[in-house]
Motif scaffolding. Sequence first.
Motif, PDB file in Angstrom:
ATOM      1  N   TYR A  49      37.852  48.670  49.381  1.00 55.90           N
ATOM      2  CA  TYR A  49      37.817  48.386  47.945  1.00 55.90           C
ATOM      3  C   TYR A  49      36.423  48.577  47.347  1.00 55.90           C
ATOM      4  O   TYR A  49      36.090  48.016  46.312  1.00 55.90           O
ATOM      5  CB  TYR A  49      38.302  46.957  47.672  1.00 55.90           C
ATOM      6  CG  TYR A  49      37.555  45.860  48.420  1.00 55.90           C
ATOM      7  CD1 TYR A  49      36.333  45.379  47.957  1.00 55.90           C
ATOM      8  CD2 TYR A  49      38.086  45.296  49.572  1.00 55.90           C
ATOM      9  CE1 TYR A  49      35.647  44.374  48.626  1.00 55.90           C
ATOM     10  CE2 TYR A  49      37.411  44.287  50.247  1.00 55.90           C
ATOM     11  CZ  TYR A  49      36.202  43.821  49.770  1.00 55.90           C
ATOM     12  OH  TYR A  49      35.534  42.822  50.438  1.00 55.90           O
ATOM     13  N   GLY A  50      35.622  49.410  48.007  1.00 60.76           N
ATOM     14  CA  GLY A  50      34.250  49.619  47.548  1.00 60.76           C
ATOM     15  C   GLY A  50      34.170  50.135  46.120  1.00 60.76           C
ATOM     16  O   GLY A  50      33.342  49.674  45.328  1.00 60.76           O
ATOM     17  N   ASN A  51      35.035  51.082  45.757  1.00 59.46           N
ATOM     18  CA  ASN A  51      34.991  51.643  44.402  1.00 59.46           C
ATOM     19  C   ASN A  51      35.390  50.615  43.352  1.00 59.46           C
ATOM     20  O   ASN A  51      34.808  50.560  42.263  1.00 59.46           O
ATOM     21  CB  ASN A  51      35.908  52.869  44.311  1.00 59.46           C
ATOM     22  CG  ASN A  51      35.348  54.065  45.053  1.00 59.46           C
ATOM     23  OD1 ASN A  51      34.140  54.173  45.240  1.00 59.46           O
ATOM     24  ND2 ASN A  51      36.220  54.958  45.480  1.00 59.46           N
ATOM     25  N   ALA A  52      36.403  49.798  43.663  1.00 57.35           N
ATOM     26  CA  ALA A  52      36.834  48.758  42.724  1.00 57.35           C
ATOM     27  C   ALA A  52      35.737  47.703  42.549  1.00 57.35           C
ATOM     28  O   ALA A  52      35.514  47.201  41.438  1.00 57.35           O
ATOM     29  CB  ALA A  52      38.122  48.104  43.214  1.00 57.35           C
ATOM     30  N   THR A 108      40.270  45.541  38.157  1.00 55.40           N
ATOM     31  CA  THR A 108      39.499  45.768  39.391  1.00 55.40           C
ATOM     32  C   THR A 108      39.758  44.654  40.400  1.00 55.40           C
ATOM     33  O   THR A 108      39.797  44.905  41.607  1.00 55.40           O
ATOM     34  CB  THR A 108      37.983  45.859  39.112  1.00 55.40           C
ATOM     35  OG1 THR A 108      37.487  44.588  38.678  1.00 55.40           O
ATOM     36  CG2 THR A 108      37.666  46.910  38.068  1.00 55.40           C
ATOM     37  N   ILE A 109      39.935  43.443  39.904  1.00 54.55           N
ATOM     38  CA  ILE A 109      40.244  42.322  40.796  1.00 54.55           C
ATOM     39  C   ILE A 109      41.600  42.549  41.460  1.00 54.55           C
ATOM     40  O   ILE A 109      41.768  42.332  42.665  1.00 54.55           O
ATOM     41  CB  ILE A 109      40.221  40.995  40.020  1.00 54.55           C
ATOM     42  CG1 ILE A 109      38.797  40.703  39.534  1.00 54.55           C
ATOM     43  CG2 ILE A 109      40.732  39.843  40.889  1.00 54.55           C
ATOM     44  CD1 ILE A 109      38.689  39.488  38.624  1.00 54.55           C
ATOM     45  N   LEU A 144      29.954  47.432  37.252  1.00 54.51           N
ATOM     46  CA  LEU A 144      29.584  48.376  36.201  1.00 54.51           C
ATOM     47  C   LEU A 144      30.141  47.942  34.848  1.00 54.51           C
ATOM     48  O   LEU A 144      29.448  48.042  33.831  1.00 54.51           O
ATOM     49  CB  LEU A 144      30.091  49.771  36.554  1.00 54.51           C
ATOM     50  CG  LEU A 144      29.825  50.871  35.515  1.00 54.51           C
ATOM     51  CD1 LEU A 144      28.324  51.023  35.258  1.00 54.51           C
ATOM     52  CD2 LEU A 144      30.418  52.191  35.962  1.00 54.51           C
ATOM     53  N   ILE A 145      31.381  47.485  34.825  1.00 56.90           N
ATOM     54  CA  ILE A 145      31.979  47.034  33.566  1.00 56.90           C
ATOM     55  C   ILE A 145      31.161  45.897  32.963  1.00 56.90           C
ATOM     56  O   ILE A 145      30.909  45.860  31.747  1.00 56.90           O
ATOM     57  CB  ILE A 145      33.439  46.588  33.792  1.00 56.90           C
ATOM     58  CG1 ILE A 145      34.315  47.788  34.131  1.00 56.90           C
ATOM     59  CG2 ILE A 145      33.986  45.873  32.547  1.00 56.90           C
ATOM     60  CD1 ILE A 145      35.697  47.416  34.641  1.00 56.90           C
ATOM     61  N   ILE A 146      30.738  44.973  33.801  1.00 54.43           N
ATOM     62  CA  ILE A 146      29.932  43.851  33.314  1.00 54.43           C
ATOM     63  C   ILE A 146      28.618  44.361  32.736  1.00 54.43           C
ATOM     64  O   ILE A 146      28.190  43.941  31.648  1.00 54.43           O
ATOM     65  CB  ILE A 146      29.665  42.844  34.453  1.00 54.43           C
ATOM     66  CG1 ILE A 146      30.969  42.151  34.856  1.00 54.43           C
ATOM     67  CG2 ILE A 146      28.619  41.812  34.035  1.00 54.43           C
ATOM     68  CD1 ILE A 146      30.845  41.259  36.069  1.00 54.43           C
ATOM     69  N   ALA A 147      27.986  45.283  33.446  1.00 55.40           N
ATOM     70  CA  ALA A 147      26.703  45.816  32.980  1.00 55.40           C
ATOM     71  C   ALA A 147      26.862  46.539  31.644  1.00 55.40           C
ATOM     72  O   ALA A 147      26.069  46.334  30.713  1.00 55.40           O
ATOM     73  CB  ALA A 147      26.122  46.750  34.033  1.00 55.40           C
ATOM     74  N   LEU A 187      37.519  42.938  29.452  1.00 55.38           N
ATOM     75  CA  LEU A 187      38.041  41.872  30.308  1.00 55.38           C
ATOM     76  C   LEU A 187      39.307  42.330  31.027  1.00 55.38           C
ATOM     77  O   LEU A 187      39.508  42.011  32.207  1.00 55.38           O
ATOM     78  CB  LEU A 187      38.331  40.622  29.475  1.00 55.38           C
ATOM     79  CG  LEU A 187      37.123  39.762  29.091  1.00 55.38           C
ATOM     80  CD1 LEU A 187      37.516  38.727  28.049  1.00 55.38           C
ATOM     81  CD2 LEU A 187      36.524  39.087  30.324  1.00 55.38           C
ATOM     82  N   ALA A 188      40.154  43.074  30.328  1.00 55.02           N
ATOM     83  CA  ALA A 188      41.381  43.590  30.943  1.00 55.02           C
ATOM     84  C   ALA A 188      41.040  44.564  32.071  1.00 55.02           C
ATOM     85  O   ALA A 188      41.674  44.549  33.141  1.00 55.02           O
ATOM     86  CB  ALA A 188      42.246  44.268  29.892  1.00 55.02           C
ATOM     87  N   ARG A 189      40.044  45.419  31.849  1.00 54.22           N
ATOM     88  CA  ARG A 189      39.614  46.348  32.891  1.00 54.22           C
ATOM     89  C   ARG A 189      39.001  45.603  34.070  1.00 54.22           C
ATOM     90  O   ARG A 189      39.183  45.986  35.235  1.00 54.22           O
ATOM     91  CB  ARG A 189      38.601  47.348  32.310  1.00 54.22           C
ATOM     92  CG  ARG A 189      39.224  48.356  31.348  1.00 54.22           C
ATOM     93  CD  ARG A 189      38.148  49.161  30.636  1.00 54.22           C
ATOM     94  NE  ARG A 189      37.232  49.772  31.588  1.00 54.22           N
ATOM     95  CZ  ARG A 189      35.976  50.103  31.303  1.00 54.22           C
ATOM     96  NH1 ARG A 189      35.499  49.870  30.084  1.00 54.22           N
ATOM     97  NH2 ARG A 189      35.217  50.659  32.213  1.00 54.22           N
ATOM     98  N   LEU A 190      38.281  44.536  33.774  1.00 51.66           N
ATOM     99  CA  LEU A 190      37.681  43.717  34.824  1.00 51.66           C
ATOM    100  C   LEU A 190      38.777  43.097  35.690  1.00 51.66           C
ATOM    101  O   LEU A 190      38.692  43.095  36.920  1.00 51.66           O
ATOM    102  CB  LEU A 190      36.820  42.622  34.183  1.00 51.66           C
ATOM    103  CG  LEU A 190      35.599  42.120  34.958  1.00 51.66           C
ATOM    104  CD1 LEU A 190      34.632  43.247  35.247  1.00 51.66           C
ATOM    105  CD2 LEU A 190      34.903  41.019  34.168  1.00 51.66           C
ATOM    106  N   LYS A 191      39.805  42.592  35.036  1.00 51.68           N
ATOM    107  CA  LYS A 191      40.942  41.993  35.767  1.00 51.68           C
ATOM    108  C   LYS A 191      41.630  43.044  36.621  1.00 51.68           C
ATOM    109  O   LYS A 191      42.077  42.759  37.750  1.00 51.68           O
ATOM    110  CB  LYS A 191      41.933  41.408  34.758  1.00 51.68           C
ATOM    111  CG  LYS A 191      43.188  40.798  35.391  1.00 51.68           C
ATOM    112  CD  LYS A 191      42.821  39.625  36.292  1.00 51.68           C
ATOM    113  CE  LYS A 191      44.062  38.779  36.620  1.00 51.68           C
ATOM    114  NZ  LYS A 191      45.116  39.548  37.278  1.00 51.68           N
TER     115      LYS A 191
END
Length: 234
Positions: free
Chosen positions: A146-149, A134-135, A155-158, A128-132
């Motif tokens: 911001y294509g890579n982010a 990227t946001i 990917l993190i969700i998957a 979740l921290a990594r997901l945040k």
Amino acid sequence: MNAPARKLGVQSVNRNTLSKQVVERIVQLLVSGQLKAGDKLPPEMELMEELEVSRSVLREALSALETLGVITRKTREGTFFNNKIGTHPFSVMLALATDNLPAIIEARMALELGLVTIAAEKITDEQLARLKATIDAIANSNDDDYGNADKEFHLIIALSANNPVLEGMIDSLLITHNRINSLIQIRERERTLEYHKAIYAALKTRNPQEAFNHMYQHLDFVRNKVLQYSLTQE
């Protein structure tokens, strides 16, 4: 002595949409069982003769298959079907549907909508921290680059689904994401942030239904945007 490619039943192709037809013929060797995962393909010269295409057309098709994870080209050794292709059936299907954009988008939707509901149950605080992060990267990006982010967010969700059976699906998800992402001409950062934040909030509260709903809204927006652009190019 018959050429190895002839024994495999490779058919010649018509002169229209040559590269796609070559992709289909090569994949058919795998689908039909004439070759299997890990097998070596005939040399380029033999394939060119059997398919009656130029080297440039053949290499264009081989490059597409390599990008899709169907084959690997090894210097001085030749071209091989990937060993894991049997566990990645979606890659084969994507190879056969390379010019069917609606089908590719729907495949991505099917994969991500299933994965995000599992992620809502399994995602860790670290993920979740990594997901945040990227946001935040998208919010702070320059010139909407911001294509890579964005890719990292999905990917993190998957990966948070944490299911080895779904490994091949995640590879295919990245393929569809890259294909769709390449067609987006104008990015809308605020809309992207709105969707990503809503998905993140649903995952943080461990709510599969909300995660599904917000992911659907996000992907449906992308679908309509990409298909509309595609129609203007025809």
